[in-house]
Design a protein around this motif. Sequence first.
Motif, mmCIF file in Angstrom:
data_model
loop_
_atom_site.group_PDB
_atom_site.id
_atom_site.type_symbol
_atom_site.label_atom_id
_atom_site.label_comp_id
_atom_site.label_asym_id
_atom_site.label_seq_id
_atom_site.Cartn_x
_atom_site.Cartn_y
_atom_site.Cartn_z
ATOM 1 N N SER A 165 -8.606 4.894 14.297
ATOM 2 C CA SER A 165 -9.167 3.736 13.600
ATOM 3 C C SER A 165 -8.124 3.252 12.599
ATOM 4 C CB SER A 165 -10.462 4.122 12.877
ATOM 5 O OG SER A 165 -10.955 3.039 12.126
ATOM 6 N N PHE A 166 -7.609 2.052 12.842
ATOM 7 C CA PHE A 166 -6.503 1.589 12.007
ATOM 8 C C PHE A 166 -6.625 0.098 11.731
ATOM 9 C CE2 PHE A 166 -2.203 -0.404 12.029
ATOM 10 C CZ PHE A 166 -1.829 -0.006 10.753
ATOM 11 N N PHE B 274 5.533 15.840 18.254
ATOM 12 C CA PHE B 274 5.047 15.128 17.066
ATOM 13 C C PHE B 274 3.570 14.786 17.217
ATOM 14 C CE2 PHE B 274 4.558 12.023 13.776
ATOM 15 C CZ PHE B 274 5.504 12.386 12.824
ATOM 16 N N GLN B 275 2.763 15.176 16.214
ATOM 17 C CA GLN B 275 1.333 14.888 16.231
ATOM 18 C C GLN B 275 1.087 13.448 15.813
ATOM 19 O OE1 GLN B 275 -1.039 17.780 14.162
ATOM 20 N NE2 GLN B 275 -2.914 16.572 14.282
ATOM 21 N N LEU B 276 0.306 12.741 16.591
ATOM 22 C CA LEU B 276 0.013 11.333 16.312
ATOM 23 C C LEU B 276 -1.008 11.214 15.192
ATOM 24 C CD1 LEU B 276 -0.218 9.984 19.978
ATOM 25 C CD2 LEU B 276 1.801 10.303 18.518
ATOM 26 N N ALA B 277 -0.827 10.219 14.349
ATOM 27 C CA ALA B 277 -1.667 10.050 13.162
ATOM 28 C C ALA B 277 -3.107 9.746 13.530
ATOM 29 C CB ALA B 277 -1.107 8.944 12.287
ATOM 30 N N ASP B 278 -4.031 10.346 12.782
ATOM 31 C CA ASP B 278 -5.437 9.953 12.887
ATOM 32 C C ASP B 278 -5.724 8.752 12.002
ATOM 33 O OD1 ASP B 278 -6.081 12.028 14.642
ATOM 34 O OD2 ASP B 278 -6.411 13.440 13.003
ATOM 35 N N ALA B 279 -4.986 8.615 10.908
ATOM 36 C CA ALA B 279 -5.183 7.499 9.971
ATOM 37 C C ALA B 279 -3.990 7.474 9.021
ATOM 38 C CB ALA B 279 -6.490 7.668 9.187
ATOM 39 N N ILE B 280 -3.968 6.473 8.168
ATOM 40 C CA ILE B 280 -2.979 6.433 7.087
ATOM 41 C C ILE B 280 -3.681 6.720 5.767
ATOM 42 C CG2 ILE B 280 -1.362 4.856 8.207
ATOM 43 C CD1 ILE B 280 -2.638 2.585 6.591
ATOM 44 N N GLU B 281 -2.888 7.086 4.796
ATOM 45 C CA GLU B 281 -3.397 7.383 3.460
ATOM 46 C C GLU B 281 -4.272 6.249 2.931
ATOM 47 O OE1 GLU B 281 -0.755 9.133 0.137
ATOM 48 O OE2 GLU B 281 -0.673 6.955 -0.200
ATOM 49 N N GLN B 282 -5.420 6.623 2.373
ATOM 50 C CA GLN B 282 -6.331 5.646 1.755
ATOM 51 C C GLN B 282 -6.657 6.129 0.347
ATOM 52 O OE1 GLN B 282 -7.444 2.768 3.005
ATOM 53 N NE2 GLN B 282 -6.605 2.984 5.075
ATOM 54 N N PRO C 113 0.138 -0.323 17.547
ATOM 55 C CA PRO C 113 -0.553 -0.945 18.693
ATOM 56 C C PRO C 113 -2.071 -1.010 18.545
ATOM 57 C CG PRO C 113 1.085 0.649 19.449
ATOM 58 C CD PRO C 113 0.932 0.852 17.979
ATOM 59 N N PHE C 114 -2.629 -0.331 17.510
ATOM 60 C CA PHE C 114 -4.081 -0.324 17.338
ATOM 61 C C PHE C 114 -4.551 -1.242 16.212
ATOM 62 C CE2 PHE C 114 -3.061 3.606 19.471
ATOM 63 C CZ PHE C 114 -4.070 3.743 20.414
ATOM 64 N N ALA C 115 -3.649 -2.000 15.638
ATOM 65 C CA ALA C 115 -4.040 -2.959 14.609
ATOM 66 C C ALA C 115 -4.938 -4.024 15.233
ATOM 67 C CB ALA C 115 -2.806 -3.603 13.993
ATOM 68 N N SER C 116 -5.672 -4.715 14.400
ATOM 69 C CA SER C 116 -6.631 -5.725 14.887
ATOM 70 C C SER C 116 -5.975 -6.676 15.882
ATOM 71 C CB SER C 116 -7.187 -6.518 13.699
ATOM 72 O OG SER C 116 -7.865 -5.658 12.808
ATOM 73 N N GLY C 117 -6.583 -6.784 17.073
ATOM 74 C CA GLY C 117 -6.076 -7.688 18.089
ATOM 75 C C GLY C 117 -5.021 -7.101 18.992
ATOM 76 N N ALA C 118 -4.578 -5.846 18.727
ATOM 77 C CA ALA C 118 -3.540 -5.230 19.557
ATOM 78 C C ALA C 118 -4.174 -4.546 20.769
ATOM 79 C CB ALA C 118 -2.748 -4.227 18.728
ATOM 80 N N ASN C 119 -3.338 -4.035 21.670
ATOM 81 C CA ASN C 119 -3.820 -3.533 22.957
ATOM 82 C C ASN C 119 -4.020 -2.021 23.011
ATOM 83 O OD1 ASN C 119 -3.748 -6.113 24.102
ATOM 84 N ND2 ASN C 119 -1.549 -5.922 24.492
#
Length: 441
Positions: A224-225, A285-293, A197-203
């Motif tokens: 930040s995703f 369940f802990q919500l992700a701060d980010a994905i692997e980069q 839901p946090f991808a560019s343009g999502a709510n």
Amino acid sequence: MKIFKIIVSIAALFAFTMSYAQQAQDSVKTYKKRVLETTEVDFLTSYYSQDGDNAAVSGGLGTEELTDFTGTFVVAIPLTDDDVLTIDAGVSAYTSASSSNVDPFDGGQPADPFVASSGASSSDTWANISGSYSNSSDDRNTIVSGKVSVSSEYDYFSLGFGGGLTKLFNEKNTEVSINANVYLDKWNALYPSELRPFASGANGLNNGFFSNKTITGNTNYSPSFDKFSDETRNSYSLGFGFSQILSKNLQGSLALDLVQQQGLLSTPFQRVYFSDIADSFIENFQLADAIEQLPNSRFKVAAGGRLNWYINETFVVRSFYRYYYDDWGINSHTASVEVPIKLTDKFTVYPSYRYYQQTAADYFFGYEEALSTETFYTSDYDLSKYSANQFGMGVSYTDIFTKMHVWKLGLKSIDLKFYKYDRDTTFSSSIITAGVKFVMD
């Protein structure tokens, strides 16, 4: 006139000699030993299971439980005396408690990193088919080969092709080889469900995904995703080999492999948790701060050697060592030994041991060790510092006369092996493999 008769006689003798030589050459070509005498069919299968507490899908903390069943058919077909076509087709089906937590909220119980979700991401099927062709010269001192492969699973597709050249010298006591391969891969990227839901343009939090869920801890969840813009990965490999028969009881070989990868080298659904951001939870369940980069390029070098010692008709020692390096900061050492013991003409057992040790990648961080200011980060423990031991035992049955038959196939050999693998983290695995080789009558 006499000179003319002599010339005619010499010409006739020359013609007869050439004709005889041509017939002899044709005879050699007709009756030379084939590279592969008859069609061979291999059926290979394996059952693999693993477990641990450092799942990369849940940021380095959670179950790594997985089971996998694989079945493969390999058919080698002699096209001519010199040419062999090999078809390799396999299917692998797995169930993974770890990957099920790509979306931990689609099951019928509270989300938890140590509990498998029952949703769609809990299982998948991988399929592969490849074809290879090899041609051997008349003297069997030159072998040219080519290969094409295709593999696919739900979120990944790969196309590969390559070729190789092998030369034998010194009455086949010395062998050198070179091979090259290219793999063109394409992700169908899957992301952790709470980040979508946090991808560019999502709510964001206003998206329907969160409408029936309660966030605890840091209720101002705002990661930040961004989705990856390029979902391709290309791999290029170049390998060199050298093998030498040192004596009637000793054979050694050396190998050097170079690999260059470009593109999406991060796994899109692997979470990372930062130490400088407050934790947010839904259920357990802990919500992700980010994905692997990870960087979009990686260069790998592996150099190793084998030494096989034939002690007597009962014992053989096969040893192996490899050093590995890449520009992500990983250095590793692998050493193994296998001792085939021939119990009878038909039965051989294969005890083995393998030791592995590696340093951590520059971008590895354990659970909640990374800072949000880092450029690259991963909590995949495959890239951590660890050492591992593997013990194995195998048994094989060989019948060179193929007395036992199944339809038109003569049974040539049966192999059964078991391996137990343990890291000095919490990770452990085991695998049972079986192989049956038939020859066509």
